[in-house]
Write a protein that holds these residues in place. Sequence first.
Motif, mmCIF file in Angstrom:
data_model
loop_
_atom_site.group_PDB
_atom_site.id
_atom_site.type_symbol
_atom_site.label_atom_id
_atom_site.label_comp_id
_atom_site.label_asym_id
_atom_site.label_seq_id
_atom_site.Cartn_x
_atom_site.Cartn_y
_atom_site.Cartn_z
ATOM 1 N N ASN A 117 4.907 18.822 3.411
ATOM 2 C CA ASN A 117 5.152 17.282 3.304
ATOM 3 C C ASN A 117 4.393 16.692 2.445
ATOM 4 N N THR A 136 7.981 27.714 7.307
ATOM 5 C CA THR A 136 7.074 27.121 7.780
ATOM 6 C C THR A 136 6.889 25.750 7.042
ATOM 7 N N LEU A 137 6.762 24.677 8.053
ATOM 8 C CA LEU A 137 6.343 23.481 7.666
ATOM 9 C C LEU A 137 4.901 23.435 7.645
ATOM 10 N N ASN A 150 8.664 12.273 5.546
ATOM 11 C CA ASN A 150 8.189 13.577 6.170
ATOM 12 C C ASN A 150 8.925 14.002 7.486
ATOM 13 N N ASP A 184 1.856 20.800 7.110
ATOM 14 C CA ASP A 184 1.596 19.286 7.426
ATOM 15 C C ASP A 184 0.218 18.797 6.586
ATOM 16 N N VAL A 189 6.909 24.902 3.441
ATOM 17 C CA VAL A 189 7.408 23.768 2.649
ATOM 18 C C VAL A 189 6.283 22.660 3.180
ATOM 19 N N VAL A 208 13.668 21.481 7.684
ATOM 20 C CA VAL A 208 13.101 22.763 8.126
ATOM 21 C C VAL A 208 13.782 23.320 9.524
ATOM 22 N N SER A 209 13.546 22.208 10.365
ATOM 23 C CA SER A 209 14.066 22.639 11.739
ATOM 24 C C SER A 209 15.617 22.812 11.741
ATOM 25 N N GLN A 250 15.755 26.587 10.906
ATOM 26 C CA GLN A 250 14.972 27.735 11.250
ATOM 27 C C GLN A 250 15.683 28.819 12.264
ATOM 28 N N ILE A 270 11.889 15.707 6.077
ATOM 29 C CA ILE A 270 11.455 17.236 5.598
ATOM 30 C C ILE A 270 11.350 18.006 6.815
ATOM 31 N N SER A 271 10.810 17.635 8.009
ATOM 32 C CA SER A 271 10.630 18.181 9.041
ATOM 33 C C SER A 271 11.944 18.674 9.595
#
Length: 134
Positions: free
Chosen positions: A41, A88-89, A66, A91, A39, A73-74, A77, A69-70
């Motif tokens: 950002n 996976t993020l 962002n 950046d 993913v 993703v978190s 997990q 988005i983070s």
Amino acid sequence: SDPCFAAMREALSEMTTPSLTQIVAALVEAAPAGTEIMVLNYPNPFSVGKGTNAEARTDAAMTELNILISNAVSANQANATSHDVVLTLVDIAPRFNKQGAKLTHIAEATPDIHPNDAGYSAMVEALKKAYRRP
């Protein structure tokens, strides 16, 4: 303007929360075991190093996006791990910092926020660095 900036922040939050977390969850659920989902950002295409108010506000907006988005993703997990999916993020934002004129079409006669060839190359390098599967 301040009202425009406030409206943008509100729209950003409304459009991404909780939708973005649900979208990432659906991708994880649909992915076969052993898949890596990467993913990305967002960079600030207006970040050209001039320190304008528009640049600063767009930096703030992209930072907020962002973070959302983070967070999405978190939040996914544990589910990804239980499905043997690597989430996976990536950046890419720092690669574009103060490089918008070099990495996008923003400074061209017909401005466009999308990456140019150099911008896509920077994104590929970030993806290659973040890739975890052999």
